[in-house]
Scaffold this motif. Structure first.
Motif, PDB file in Angstrom:
ATOM      1  N   SER A   2      52.762 -74.379  60.943  1.00 42.74           N
ATOM      2  CA  SER A   2      53.191 -75.725  60.602  1.00 42.74           C
ATOM      3  C   SER A   2      54.368 -75.683  59.632  1.00 42.74           C
ATOM      4  CB  SER A   2      52.031 -76.513  59.974  1.00 42.74           C
ATOM      5  OG  SER A   2      51.618 -75.904  58.770  1.00 42.74           O
ATOM      6  N   THR A   3      55.160 -76.760  59.633  1.00 43.15           N
ATOM      7  CA  THR A   3      56.261 -76.898  58.687  1.00 43.15           C
ATOM      8  C   THR A   3      56.029 -78.139  57.851  1.00 43.15           C
ATOM      9  OG1 THR A   3      57.554 -78.122  60.320  1.00 43.15           O
ATOM     10  CG2 THR A   3      57.891 -75.744  60.221  1.00 43.15           C
ATOM     11  N   GLN A   4      56.604 -78.138  56.648  1.00 39.78           N
ATOM     12  CA  GLN A   4      56.448 -79.289  55.770  1.00 39.78           C
ATOM     13  C   GLN A   4      57.336 -80.426  56.249  1.00 39.78           C
ATOM     14  OE1 GLN A   4      57.105 -76.202  54.566  1.00 39.78           O
ATOM     15  NE2 GLN A   4      55.190 -75.628  53.596  1.00 39.78           N
ATOM     16  N   THR A   5      56.777 -81.612  56.358  1.00 41.02           N
ATOM     17  CA  THR A   5      57.503 -82.795  56.809  1.00 41.02           C
ATOM     18  C   THR A   5      57.803 -83.687  55.618  1.00 41.02           C
ATOM     19  OG1 THR A   5      56.351 -82.721  58.920  1.00 41.02           O
ATOM     20  CG2 THR A   5      57.448 -84.794  58.343  1.00 41.02           C
ATOM     21  N   PRO A   6      59.048 -84.118  55.460  1.00 43.43           N
ATOM     22  CA  PRO A   6      59.359 -85.027  54.340  1.00 43.43           C
ATOM     23  C   PRO A   6      58.494 -86.279  54.403  1.00 43.43           C
ATOM     24  CG  PRO A   6      61.369 -84.211  55.368  1.00 43.43           C
ATOM     25  CD  PRO A   6      60.232 -83.787  56.256  1.00 43.43           C
ATOM     26  N   GLN A   7      58.037 -86.729  53.245  1.00 45.73           N
ATOM     27  CA  GLN A   7      57.204 -87.920  53.151  1.00 45.73           C
ATOM     28  C   GLN A   7      57.924 -88.956  52.293  1.00 45.73           C
ATOM     29  OE1 GLN A   7      54.115 -87.943  54.730  1.00 45.73           O
ATOM     30  NE2 GLN A   7      54.651 -85.909  55.469  1.00 45.73           N
ATOM     31  N   THR A   8      57.784 -90.221  52.691  1.00 45.56           N
ATOM     32  CA  THR A   8      58.358 -91.307  51.913  1.00 45.56           C
ATOM     33  C   THR A   8      57.282 -91.915  51.034  1.00 45.56           C
ATOM     34  OG1 THR A   8      59.974 -91.815  53.638  1.00 45.56           O
ATOM     35  CG2 THR A   8      59.528 -93.533  52.005  1.00 45.56           C
ATOM     36  N   SER A   9      57.546 -92.011  49.743  1.00 45.62           N
ATOM     37  CA  SER A   9      56.595 -92.602  48.813  1.00 45.62           C
ATOM     38  C   SER A   9      57.334 -93.586  47.915  1.00 45.62           C
ATOM     39  CB  SER A   9      55.910 -91.520  47.972  1.00 45.62           C
ATOM     40  OG  SER A   9      56.863 -90.776  47.250  1.00 45.62           O
ATOM     41  N   VAL A  10      56.559 -94.479  47.316  1.00 44.94           N
ATOM     42  CA  VAL A  10      57.142 -95.482  46.427  1.00 44.94           C
ATOM     43  C   VAL A  10      56.829 -95.108  44.987  1.00 44.94           C
ATOM     44  CG1 VAL A  10      57.185 -97.908  45.789  1.00 44.94           C
ATOM     45  CG2 VAL A  10      56.924 -97.258  48.193  1.00 44.94           C
ATOM     46  N   ALA A  11      57.838 -94.921  44.183  1.00 42.18           N
ATOM     47  CA  ALA A  11      57.680 -94.548  42.784  1.00 42.18           C
ATOM     48  C   ALA A  11      57.250 -95.760  41.964  1.00 42.18           C
ATOM     49  CB  ALA A  11      59.001 -93.981  42.250  1.00 42.18           C
ATOM     50  N   PRO A  12      56.763 -95.531  40.720  1.00 40.82           N
ATOM     51  CA  PRO A  12      56.357 -96.657  39.865  1.00 40.82           C
ATOM     52  C   PRO A  12      57.447 -97.697  39.644  1.00 40.82           C
ATOM     53  CG  PRO A  12      55.530 -94.598  38.976  1.00 40.82           C
ATOM     54  CD  PRO A  12      56.447 -94.235  40.116  1.00 40.82           C
ATOM     55  N   ASP A  13      58.711 -97.260  39.717  1.00 38.80           N
ATOM     56  CA  ASP A  13      59.792 -98.230  39.513  1.00 38.80           C
ATOM     57  C   ASP A  13      60.124 -99.006  40.781  1.00 38.80           C
ATOM     58  OD1 ASP A  13      61.061 -96.369  41.078  1.00 38.80           O
ATOM     59  OD2 ASP A  13      62.524 -95.753  39.573  1.00 38.80           O
ATOM     60  N   ARG A  17      61.323 -92.937  47.686  1.00 39.97           N
ATOM     61  CA  ARG A  17      61.896 -91.599  47.613  1.00 39.97           C
ATOM     62  C   ARG A  17      61.267 -90.710  48.682  1.00 39.97           C
ATOM     63  NH1 ARG A  17      61.365 -92.873  42.008  1.00 39.97           N
ATOM     64  NH2 ARG A  17      63.392 -92.927  40.963  1.00 39.97           N
ATOM     65  N   ARG A  18      62.099 -89.850  49.268  1.00 37.68           N
ATOM     66  CA  ARG A  18      61.594 -88.889  50.251  1.00 37.68           C
ATOM     67  C   ARG A  18      61.397 -87.556  49.549  1.00 37.68           C
ATOM     68  NH1 ARG A  18      61.575 -89.993  55.473  1.00 37.68           N
ATOM     69  NH2 ARG A  18      62.160 -87.931  56.226  1.00 37.68           N
ATOM     70  N   THR A  19      60.208 -87.033  49.659  1.00 43.72           N
ATOM     71  CA  THR A  19      59.876 -85.759  49.022  1.00 43.72           C
ATOM     72  C   THR A  19      59.293 -84.814  50.064  1.00 43.72           C
ATOM     73  OG1 THR A  19      57.649 -86.510  48.448  1.00 43.72           O
ATOM     74  CG2 THR A  19      59.382 -86.888  46.818  1.00 43.72           C
ATOM     75  N   ARG A  20      59.259 -83.545  49.723  1.00 41.89           N
ATOM     76  CA  ARG A  20      58.744 -82.524  50.627  1.00 41.89           C
ATOM     77  C   ARG A  20      57.812 -81.604  49.835  1.00 41.89           C
ATOM     78  NH1 ARG A  20      60.895 -80.364  55.408  1.00 41.89           N
ATOM     79  NH2 ARG A  20      62.863 -81.462  55.035  1.00 41.89           N
ATOM     80  N   PRO A  21      56.592 -81.340  50.339  1.00 37.91           N
ATOM     81  CA  PRO A  21      55.705 -80.442  49.607  1.00 37.91           C
ATOM     82  C   PRO A  21      56.208 -79.008  49.667  1.00 37.91           C
ATOM     83  CG  PRO A  21      54.744 -80.979  51.736  1.00 37.91           C
ATOM     84  CD  PRO A  21      55.962 -81.843  51.580  1.00 37.91           C
ATOM     85  N   VAL A  22      55.880 -78.237  48.648  1.00 38.18           N
ATOM     86  CA  VAL A  22      56.217 -76.818  48.657  1.00 38.18           C
ATOM     87  C   VAL A  22      55.198 -76.065  49.503  1.00 38.18           C
ATOM     88  CG1 VAL A  22      57.251 -76.979  46.377  1.00 38.18           C
ATOM     89  CG2 VAL A  22      54.849 -76.295  46.590  1.00 38.18           C
ATOM     90  N   LYS A  23      55.494 -74.821  49.857  1.00 40.07           N
ATOM     91  CA  LYS A  23      54.563 -73.977  50.597  1.00 40.07           C
ATOM     92  C   LYS A  23      53.389 -73.618  49.682  1.00 40.07           C
ATOM     93  CE  LYS A  23      54.250 -69.684  53.226  1.00 40.07           C
ATOM     94  NZ  LYS A  23      54.988 -68.489  53.722  1.00 40.07           N
ATOM     95  N   LEU A  24      52.173 -73.843  50.168  1.00 41.98           N
ATOM     96  CA  LEU A  24      50.977 -73.607  49.364  1.00 41.98           C
ATOM     97  C   LEU A  24      50.135 -72.483  49.944  1.00 41.98           C
ATOM     98  CD1 LEU A  24      49.844 -77.320  48.847  1.00 41.98           C
ATOM     99  CD2 LEU A  24      51.162 -75.901  47.262  1.00 41.98           C
ATOM    100  N   GLN A  25      49.407 -71.812  49.077  1.00 41.69           N
ATOM    101  CA  GLN A  25      48.386 -70.856  49.482  1.00 41.69           C
ATOM    102  C   GLN A  25      47.102 -71.185  48.739  1.00 41.69           C
ATOM    103  OE1 GLN A  25      49.164 -66.689  49.882  1.00 41.69           O
ATOM    104  NE2 GLN A  25      51.378 -66.960  49.824  1.00 41.69           N
ATOM    105  N   MET A  26      45.967 -71.054  49.431  1.00 42.64           N
ATOM    106  CA  MET A  26      44.696 -71.222  48.754  1.00 42.64           C
ATOM    107  C   MET A  26      44.522 -70.066  47.771  1.00 42.64           C
ATOM    108  SD  MET A  26      42.057 -73.183  48.448  1.00 42.64           S
ATOM    109  CE  MET A  26      41.948 -74.153  49.952  1.00 42.64           C
ATOM    110  N   ALA A  27      44.403 -70.390  46.496  1.00 39.74           N
ATOM    111  CA  ALA A  27      44.398 -69.356  45.466  1.00 39.74           C
ATOM    112  C   ALA A  27      43.049 -69.190  44.776  1.00 39.74           C
ATOM    113  CB  ALA A  27      45.468 -69.668  44.417  1.00 39.74           C
ATOM    114  N   GLU A  28      42.301 -70.277  44.628  1.00 38.52           N
ATOM    115  CA  GLU A  28      41.054 -70.186  43.870  1.00 38.52           C
ATOM    116  C   GLU A  28      40.043 -71.203  44.400  1.00 38.52           C
ATOM    117  OE1 GLU A  28      40.800 -69.622  39.372  1.00 38.52           O
ATOM    118  OE2 GLU A  28      40.327 -71.748  39.597  1.00 38.52           O
ATOM    119  N   LEU A  29      38.809 -70.758  44.521  1.00 41.23           N
ATOM    120  CA  LEU A  29      37.697 -71.636  44.862  1.00 41.23           C
ATOM    121  C   LEU A  29      36.611 -71.388  43.825  1.00 41.23           C
ATOM    122  CD1 LEU A  29      36.255 -72.430  48.337  1.00 41.23           C
ATOM    123  CD2 LEU A  29      34.700 -71.856  46.479  1.00 41.23           C
TER     124      LEU A  29
END
Length: 218
Positions: A2-13, A17-29
């Motif tokens: 899978s690839t990260q898809t830009p997401q549109t979100s509304v800021a408090p103001d 804004r369109r943002t993109r998540p960084v690549k994540l790895q499961m690190a701790e459970l």
């Protein structure tokens, strides 16, 4: 993959804004338990090694702030290494011993199960044999089509899955998961753990072992 898809979100103001998540790895459970010693012993057998860090809470430390979940400093603590992917990507299992959980019933929303992946069918059966040697019997075994899995419960009743891919590449596995066969039955074929292990140890071919056609015990 899978690839990260830009997401549109509304800021408090109010600005979009369109943002993109960084690549994540499961690190701790981290599992919380009232059965700290039993749980640590069970996972020590499962992993084949003890924790790399343990700690008891300081009885003189200030109480945690009201409404704050338990922190590492508040509990009996053990951290086990699961896998080292090269710094900073390590995989860790934590056990939080919380005596006040004794007698609390597990119900409602929350974690259903978590999975340990292994390299292949040989390693899956080796881990099964290892767990059986300590008296842990799987409550379920299934060929899901894309993977084969053995399911155990730890001393607290958490469901632990050991799984290996049935395909040599991710592309082939993903193609099967996109097929009508997987969409129609993502659970796959239920197996008898003792019969499946017997068939493996007797040298039955991999293609036969991983067939989704039901087989009776010989």
């Amino acid at each position: 993959m899978s690839t990260q898809t830009p997401q549109t979100s509304v800021a408090p103001d109010g600005a979009a804004r369109r943002t993109r998540p960084v690549k994540l790895q499961m690190a701790e459970l981290v599992i919380k338990t009232a059965n700290y010693d039993r749980m640590c012993a069970w996972y020590e057998h499962l992993l084949g090694h003890g924790p790399f860090f343990t700690r008891l809470p300081d009885p003189d430390q200030p109480p945690r702030p009201a409404g704050m979940p338990e922190r590492a400093v508040d509990v009996r603590l053990a951290f086990f290494e699961i896998h080292d992917n090269g710094h900073p990507h390590h995989q860790t299992l934590g056990i939080f011993g919380i005596d006040s959980l004794a007698g609390v019933q597990r119900s409602g929303s929350g974690l259903h199960h978590f999975q340990f992946g292994v390299d292949g069918l040989k390693e899956l059966i080796t881990q099964y044999d290892h767990m059986m040697a300590a008296g842990s019997v799987p409550h379920r075994v299934a060929n899901h089509g894309q993977a084969t899995s053995f399911y155990f419960t730890d001393p607290d009743g958490n469901i632990i899955e050991f799984s290996c891919s049935n395909f040599p590449t991710w592309e082939k596995e993903a193609a099967f998961m996109a097929s009508p066969a997987f969409a129609g039955n993502p659970s796959g074929l239920e197996l008898d753990h003792a019969d499946f292990a017997r068939r493996y140890h007797s040298g039955e071919p991999r293609e036969s072992l991983l067939s989704l056609e039901p087989k009776g015990s010989a």
